[in-house]
Design a protein around this motif. Structure first.
Motif, PDB file in Angstrom:
ATOM      1  N   ASN A 388      65.429  -7.514  -7.494  1.00 59.33           N
ATOM      2  CA  ASN A 388      66.953  -8.197  -6.964  1.00 59.33           C
ATOM      3  C   ASN A 388      66.949  -7.848  -5.545  1.00 59.33           C
ATOM      4  N   ALA A 389      66.520  -6.707  -5.245  1.00 59.65           N
ATOM      5  CA  ALA A 389      66.579  -6.199  -3.835  1.00 59.65           C
ATOM      6  C   ALA A 389      65.532  -6.911  -2.886  1.00 59.65           C
ATOM      7  N   VAL A 390      64.574  -6.955  -3.399  1.00 58.12           N
ATOM      8  CA  VAL A 390      63.474  -7.835  -2.541  1.00 58.12           C
ATOM      9  C   VAL A 390      63.771  -9.008  -2.314  1.00 58.12           C
ATOM     10  N   GLY A 391      64.181  -9.912  -3.357  1.00 52.09           N
ATOM     11  CA  GLY A 391      64.783 -11.224  -3.558  1.00 52.09           C
ATOM     12  C   GLY A 391      65.854 -11.468  -2.563  1.00 52.09           C
ATOM     13  N   ALA A 392      67.049 -10.588  -2.485  1.00 52.29           N
ATOM     14  CA  ALA A 392      68.007 -10.776  -1.692  1.00 52.29           C
ATOM     15  C   ALA A 392      67.831 -10.333  -0.103  1.00 52.29           C
ATOM     16  N   ALA A 393      67.123  -9.363  -0.126  1.00 49.53           N
ATOM     17  CA  ALA A 393      66.521  -8.902   1.485  1.00 49.53           C
ATOM     18  C   ALA A 393      65.706 -10.390   1.967  1.00 49.53           C
ATOM     19  N   THR A 394      65.026 -11.119   1.204  1.00 45.69           N
ATOM     20  CA  THR A 394      64.420 -12.111   1.666  1.00 45.69           C
ATOM     21  C   THR A 394      65.532 -13.425   2.227  1.00 45.69           C
ATOM     22  N   ALA A 395      66.546 -13.391   1.284  1.00 45.05           N
ATOM     23  CA  ALA A 395      67.454 -14.440   1.415  1.00 45.05           C
ATOM     24  C   ALA A 395      68.338 -14.278   2.755  1.00 45.05           C
ATOM     25  N   MET A 396      68.107 -12.960   3.484  1.00 47.56           N
ATOM     26  CA  MET A 396      69.067 -13.126   4.330  1.00 47.56           C
ATOM     27  C   MET A 396      68.339 -13.332   5.725  1.00 47.56           C
ATOM     28  N   GLY A 397      67.026 -13.928   5.655  1.00 44.01           N
ATOM     29  CA  GLY A 397      66.315 -14.312   6.797  1.00 44.01           C
ATOM     30  C   GLY A 397      66.088 -15.872   6.729  1.00 44.01           C
ATOM     31  N   CYS A 398      65.233 -16.224   7.731  1.00 43.13           N
ATOM     32  CA  CYS A 398      65.184 -17.691   7.692  1.00 43.13           C
ATOM     33  C   CYS A 398      63.649 -18.268   7.266  1.00 43.13           C
ATOM     34  N   GLY A 399      63.292 -18.770   6.062  1.00 39.65           N
ATOM     35  CA  GLY A 399      62.257 -19.080   5.788  1.00 39.65           C
ATOM     36  C   GLY A 399      61.434 -18.176   5.196  1.00 39.65           C
ATOM     37  N   ALA A 400      60.204 -18.646   4.920  1.00 40.55           N
ATOM     38  CA  ALA A 400      59.139 -17.659   4.003  1.00 40.55           C
ATOM     39  C   ALA A 400      58.209 -17.266   4.925  1.00 40.55           C
ATOM     40  N   GLY A 401      56.866 -17.083   4.359  1.00 41.51           N
ATOM     41  CA  GLY A 401      55.890 -16.537   5.175  1.00 41.51           C
ATOM     42  C   GLY A 401      56.092 -14.923   5.726  1.00 41.51           C
TER      43      GLY A 401
END
Length: 481
Positions: A388-401
């Motif tokens: 959950n923490a890793v998914g949420a940390a990614t949602a705080m940024g723009c885009g993937a990669g």
């Protein structure tokens, strides 16, 4: 044909969320193949081990298998790679355009011809597809290999450079000596993400104009791909692999992993629905993945569409029952959190509260953290908490990669302890069913004696167990030579 990373729902709304419309991505993207003048050349395959990067030789490192000594002694390969991803390596190109592509088939073709003539500035390129999962896993200190097809042109070289910089080795999917490897079918997959002045999205692709998988010329796994699968603890596949690879080839990778004792993680993603109603070959391969994978990952909508069961716990239990090798079914519920279901227990973890900027790549980051917990044999509630923490940390940024969560962001988020607790939601979910199963539930508060079946696991305890592991993950990160 939709094509991109799996995401945690809910999807982003296209209006007004971003200061930079260039980053407005839609998680359900379509991949494209565009011809360029270059030819595909066979390149070396590399594989990571603890000492750095070595070229794969055809002879595996062997050690005696202690269970079979004496006559007919069997040997097994040392599992020195943590995670291998199967296929789905692509470049996302995010562009602001004055108008979205027209609807008619011929006009779209012409529009794409014009787009692909001149490569856009590199600042608009990003690694996509399974690169997201591999990058997120490598940032957690796991050794990763991306198995797939990358063309020998500017986009392919860009992708290989990004992966190499993240410490991820790459392995070619096919022994293509026999094939005349030129033309569009051998190019690196591209996904054009187009954003108009009103911040509406359009996706431009040749792939959605064809019924065939993008790399339908691939007939069998290369010996280097087989070796990488054999040397890996986990093989990760997602539904988008079917847009690229023939179903027979995907099945052979699955069967090879099972035979080699490699755990299979499968995330059908938004493609699950169309695969379950696809060609006979697709249905057969998809069904086989649902039964033969060790770990299945789905959103609650995907779990419902596959089983017809609304309650995600009951849907997960149904998938477990149907599975032949399934050990865990993990259901992702976006902002609510996630659930991990085994034959004997149910673990639940509410999500962390964050300011969501973009959900692209969240599902891939989440899977990477599940792999981290699986490999380190962590308690299931701890595994969900870190995912959950890793998914949420990614949602705080723009885009993937390269924009997926960094270890530093994950550690900060965990230390904040900001859980999105919704007791009514979880109580309703648990009251519906659940006879004898043990339930473990991550909570900030520990309430004694409230419910004998439900063990509340204090967040503080989970964090104190997780932080040392995360902090040491940073020290163990594989650095390419």
């Amino acid at each position: 044909m939709h094509h991109h990373s799996t995401t945690l729902e809910p999807p982003i709304k296209p209006y007004g969320l971003h200061p930079h419309p260039i980053f407005l991505q839609n998680p359900r993207l379509i991949r494209a193949i565009f011809p360029t003048a270059s030819h595909h050349k066979k390149s070396h395959s590399w594989i990571c081990n603890c000492q750095g990067v070595e070229e794969i030789s055809s002879v595996p490192k062997l050690r005696p298998n202690s269970r079979n000594s004496g006559d007919g002694e069997r040997f097994e390969v040392v599992k020195e790679i943590d995670v291998a991803t199967l296929g789905n390596l692509c470049v996302d190109i995010v562009l602001n355009v004055p108008n979205l592509p027209p609807d008619s088939f011929d006009e779209r073709m012409n529009y794409m011809e014009r787009l692909s003539k001149s490569p856009p500035d590199k600042k608009f390129w990003e690694a996509g597809g399974n690169c997201n999962m591999a990058i997120a896993a490598a940032r957690l200190g796991l050794s990763c290999t991306a198995i797939g097809h990358v063309g020998n042109e500017i986009y392919g070289r860009f992708l290989l450079d990004v992966l190499h910089e993240e410490g991820i080795s790459t392995v070619g999917m096919s022994d293509d000596n026999d094939v005349e490897c030129s033309g569009a079918a051998y190019e690196t997959l591209l996904c054009w993400v187009l954003v108009d002045p009103l911040q509406r999205h359009g996706f431009c692709s040749r792939a959605d104009l064809s019924e065939e998988p993008a790399f339908s010329w691939m007939s069998k796994l290369s010996s280097t791909a087989k070796m990488a699968i054999k040397k890996s603890k986990i093989l990760f596949c997602n539904g988008y692999g079917f847009d690229e690879l023939p179903p027979g080839l995907i099945i052979s990778a699955l069967e090879y992993a099972v035979e080699a004792g490699t755990s299979v993680f499968f995330d059908p993603g938004p493609r699950g629905k169309s695969l379950s109603a696809g060609t006979p070959e697709e249905q057969k391969a998809f069904g086989k993945f649902l039964r033969m994978s060790d770990v299945l990952l789905l959103t609650s909508e995907e779990a419902e569409s596959l089983t017809g069961i609304r309650n995600p716990v009951l849907a997960g239990q149904e998938l477990l029952k149907k599975g032949l090798r399934t050990k865990w079914v993990i259901v992702k519920m976006g902002a609510k959190g996630s659930i991990l279901i085994t034959m004997s227990s149910i673990s639940c973890a509410p999500a962390f509260k964050v300011n969501v900027v973009d959900t692209v790549g969240c599902g891939d980051s989440f899977v990477a953290a599940i792999a981290f917990g699986f490999i380190h044999n962590m308690p299931t509630v701890n595994i969900l908490t870190i995912a959950n923490a890793v998914g949420a940390a990614t949602a705080m940024g723009c885009g993937a990669g390269r924009n997926v969560a960094t270890l530093k962001q994950v550690i900060e988020l965990v230390k904040d302890e900001n859980l999105n607790e919704d007791d009514k939601f979880w109580n309703d979910l648990m009251n519906e069913n659940l006879d004898s199963q043990e339930i473990m539930f991550l909570s900030r508060m520990v309430i004694n004696g409230s419910n004998t079946r439900c063990n509340r696991v204090p967040l503080q305890k989970v964090i104190s167990e997780m932080l040392p592991m995360l902090e040491s993950a940073g020290l163990n990160k594989v650095v390419p030579s």
